[in-house]
Motif scaffolding. Structure first.
Motif, short mmCIF file in Angstrom:
data_model
loop_
_atom_site.label_atom_id
_atom_site.label_comp_id
_atom_site.label_asym_id
_atom_site.label_seq_id
_atom_site.Cartn_x
_atom_site.Cartn_y
_atom_site.Cartn_z
N VAL A 94 35.57 125.11 44.27
CA VAL A 94 34.52 125.89 43.58
C VAL A 94 34.27 125.28 42.19
N THR A 95 35.34 124.89 41.50
CA THR A 95 35.20 124.28 40.17
C THR A 95 34.40 122.98 40.27
N ASP A 96 34.68 122.16 41.27
CA ASP A 96 33.92 120.92 41.45
C ASP A 96 32.45 121.22 41.72
N CYS A 97 32.19 122.27 42.48
CA CYS A 97 30.79 122.65 42.76
C CYS A 97 30.09 123.03 41.45
N ALA A 98 30.79 123.81 40.63
CA ALA A 98 30.18 124.26 39.37
C ALA A 98 29.90 123.04 38.48
N GLU A 99 30.82 122.09 38.47
CA GLU A 99 30.62 120.90 37.63
C GLU A 99 29.53 120.00 38.18
N ALA A 100 29.23 120.16 39.48
CA ALA A 100 28.17 119.33 40.09
C ALA A 100 26.81 120.01 39.97
N ASP A 101 26.79 121.13 39.26
CA ASP A 101 25.50 121.78 38.97
C ASP A 101 24.82 122.41 40.16
N VAL A 102 25.58 122.89 41.14
CA VAL A 102 24.92 123.63 42.23
C VAL A 102 24.46 124.97 41.65
N GLU A 103 23.56 125.65 42.34
CA GLU A 103 23.08 126.93 41.83
C GLU A 103 23.99 128.09 42.22
N ALA A 104 24.57 127.99 43.44
CA ALA A 104 25.38 129.11 43.92
C ALA A 104 26.49 128.60 44.84
N VAL A 105 27.64 129.30 44.78
CA VAL A 105 28.76 129.00 45.68
C VAL A 105 29.16 130.30 46.36
N HIS A 106 29.20 130.25 47.67
CA HIS A 106 29.68 131.41 48.44
C HIS A 106 31.03 131.00 49.04
N CYS A 107 32.09 131.57 48.50
CA CYS A 107 33.45 131.14 48.85
C CYS A 107 34.12 132.19 49.73
N GLU A 108 34.92 131.73 50.66
CA GLU A 108 35.64 132.69 51.50
C GLU A 108 36.74 133.41 50.72
N LYS A 109 37.19 134.53 51.27
CA LYS A 109 38.25 135.35 50.71
C LYS A 109 39.59 134.86 51.20
N PRO A 110 40.71 135.30 50.63
CA PRO A 110 40.83 135.88 49.29
C PRO A 110 40.43 134.84 48.24
N MET A 111 40.15 135.31 47.01
CA MET A 111 39.59 134.42 46.00
C MET A 111 40.41 133.14 45.83
N ASP A 127 30.40 130.25 32.98
CA ASP A 127 30.01 129.35 31.88
C ASP A 127 28.92 128.37 32.31
N ALA A 128 28.99 127.95 33.58
CA ALA A 128 28.02 126.96 34.07
C ALA A 128 26.75 127.62 34.60
N GLY A 129 26.72 128.95 34.59
CA GLY A 129 25.54 129.65 35.12
C GLY A 129 25.42 129.54 36.63
N VAL A 130 26.57 129.37 37.30
CA VAL A 130 26.57 129.24 38.77
C VAL A 130 26.92 130.60 39.37
N ARG A 131 26.14 131.03 40.35
CA ARG A 131 26.43 132.32 41.01
C ARG A 131 27.59 132.13 41.97
N LEU A 132 28.66 132.88 41.75
CA LEU A 132 29.84 132.78 42.61
C LEU A 132 30.03 134.09 43.37
N THR A 133 30.12 133.97 44.69
CA THR A 133 30.30 135.17 45.52
C THR A 133 31.42 134.93 46.52
N PHE A 134 31.91 136.01 47.11
CA PHE A 134 33.05 135.90 48.03
C PHE A 134 32.74 136.59 49.36
N GLY A 135 33.43 136.12 50.40
CA GLY A 135 33.14 136.52 51.77
C GLY A 135 33.69 137.88 52.18
N HIS A 136 33.35 138.89 51.40
CA HIS A 136 33.75 140.25 51.77
C HIS A 136 32.62 140.90 52.58
N GLN A 137 32.34 140.29 53.74
CA GLN A 137 31.19 140.72 54.53
C GLN A 137 31.39 142.04 55.24
N ARG A 138 32.65 142.52 55.27
CA ARG A 138 32.87 143.79 55.99
C ARG A 138 32.07 144.92 55.37
#
Ligand SMILES: NC(=O)c1ccc[n+]([C@@H]2O[C@H](COP(=O)([O-])OP(=O)(O)OC[C@H]3O[C@@H](n4cnc5c(N)ncnc54)[C@H](O)[C@@H]3O)[C@@H](O)[C@H]2O)c1
Length: 369
Positions: A94-111, A127-138
């Motif tokens: 996720v940190t590498d994604c943020a540093e690569a300037d993606v707009e959003a990361v949807h990461c699986e759980k647990p964090m 800090d990078a303005g990247v939307r970070l979300t987690f796979g709590h789809q239940r």
């Protein structure tokens, strides 16, 4: 606008026998993206090249097959990345994604595998303005949505206590406590007290996972939570039926029982009255399509999603604080000021040693390890 989507950690494939520990959850993400007109799957990465090639073929990804997510980020330039790798790799990827300037990361759980890593990955994205979300789809599953509606309608009065009895405390707990957070309008907790047991070895998605746990906590709005998990839960014959249901929600004027072992799966009872049964769709695993819908909607509207890191942190804090309380042998006041995973630190220090081996079959992707 069509978002360029990439997936990291695609798994062995949906045709592989999944009777083991995990099941290539990336395919669920990809199915949801593939169904959308505003998303295009452009790249995937897995340290097992064969897995990435299989995934790319199924989803028509041409030329976007990588073994290394860093190269994938440089070359494919995705807007949105789904991270579906084992837990200890979530924070670094996720940190590498943020540093690569993606707009959003949807990461699986647990964090993450430690409380420090969970906080830092959220900070880096903030800090990078990247939307970070987690796979709590239940939380998008019909039984949970209908339960929330019953609470909002006040059918059992004001919520006073949430009782949980399902699975293990960390990996399943991230779902059951996320649902509890939804039921309690996302209030953070104030304190946590608990005990966890690791006499049976259980490494799940790369992290030692206590099955048998008894943890209680209080949310800032005064609502109490109790989780009793594991196959050896007292007063029960299995991990599921301490309260005979996943969630038992006690209100000032009645009680709701959700995820019952017997039909009906959802019912409620007002004080002095009999049970009222509620019909629900069998969506206890949740809805990945609706979760991804929420993530993409928030991205396109510059709005908020329920799956945001802020909400996931509230739940993750209770998970790590439950283990910290076990280490300290006392109540833990929040915010939680530790960096590690207390259970892992105790195992590494030789203070906890499982006496029973993990006897479940290995996941296909772990079979050679
Ligand atoms: N939300 C849910 O209900 C749900 C359900 C199942 C799994 N999951 C989560 O999904 C994640 C993965 O679980 P799974 O069942 O798909 O596991 P899996 O083993 O089937 O797939 C994980 C894949 O990640 C790959 N991988 C490992 N390290 C990598 C790295 N550094 N870079 C690229 N690829 C890497 C592995 O080779 C493997 O193919 C876990 O965090 C798990 O908790 C969530």
């Amino acid at each position: 606008m069509t978002y360029r989507v990439a997936v990291v950690g695609v798994g062995p494939g949906r045709e592989v026998d999944i009777s083991g520990k995990s099941h290539a959850f990336a395919y669920e993400h990809a199915d949801a993206y593939a169904d959308r007109e505003d998303c295009e799957l452009v790249a995937c990465a897995d340290i097992e090249r064969e897995y990435a090639e299989r995934f790319a073929e199924e989803f028509g990804i041409e030329g976007g097959v990588y073994e290394d997510h860093g190269t994938m980020l440089d070359e494919a330039d995705p807007d949105l990345v789904s991270v579906c790798t084992p837990i200890p790799t979530h924070a670094p990827i996720v940190t590498d994604c943020a540093e690569a300037d993606v707009e959003a990361v949807h990461c699986e759980k647990p964090m993450a595998d430690t409380w420090g890593a969970a906080r830092r990955m959220a900070e880096v994205c903030e800090d990078a303005g990247v939307r970070l979300t987690f796979g709590h789809q239940r939380r998008f599953g019909d039984p949970f949505r209908q339960t929330k509606e019953l609470l909002d309608e006040g059918v059992v009065g004001d919520l006073e206590r949430i009782e949980i009895s399902w699975g293990n405390f960390f990996d399943n707990g991230t779902h059951s406590l996320d649902l509890a957070a939804m039921f309690n309008d996302e209030h953070p907790a104030e304190w946590v007290m608990g005990q966890v047991d690791y006499s049976k070895e259980h490494v799940r998605y790369g992290v030692p996972t206590a099955d048998h746990a008894f943890v209680s906590w209080q949310y800032e709005n005064g609502v109490h939570g109790i989780a009793a998990t594991g196959d050896d839960v007292p007063l029960s014959g299995g991990s599921y039926d301490f309260y005979d249901c996943w969630h038992r929600l006690v209100g000032t004027e009645g009680v709701i029982e959700l995820g019952r072992r017997e039909e009906p799966a959802l019912r409620y009872r007002r004080d002095g009255e009999g049970w009222t049964e509620v019909e629900v769709d069998d969506e206890f695993d949740g809805r990945v399509d609706l979760a991804i819908d929420d993530v993409v909607r928030a991205l396109s509207e510059d709005g908020e999603t329920e799956l945001r890191a802020e909400h996931a942190l509230n739940t993750t804090e209770i998970l790590f604080a439950g283990h910290e309380s076990s280490r300290r042998r006392g109540r833990v006041e929040l915010p939680l000021e530790i960096d590690d995973h207390p259970l892992v630190s105790l195992i590494e220090a030789g203070e906890i040693e499982p006496t029973e081996p993990d006897d479940r079959p290995p996941h296909p992707s772990e079979a050679d390890e």
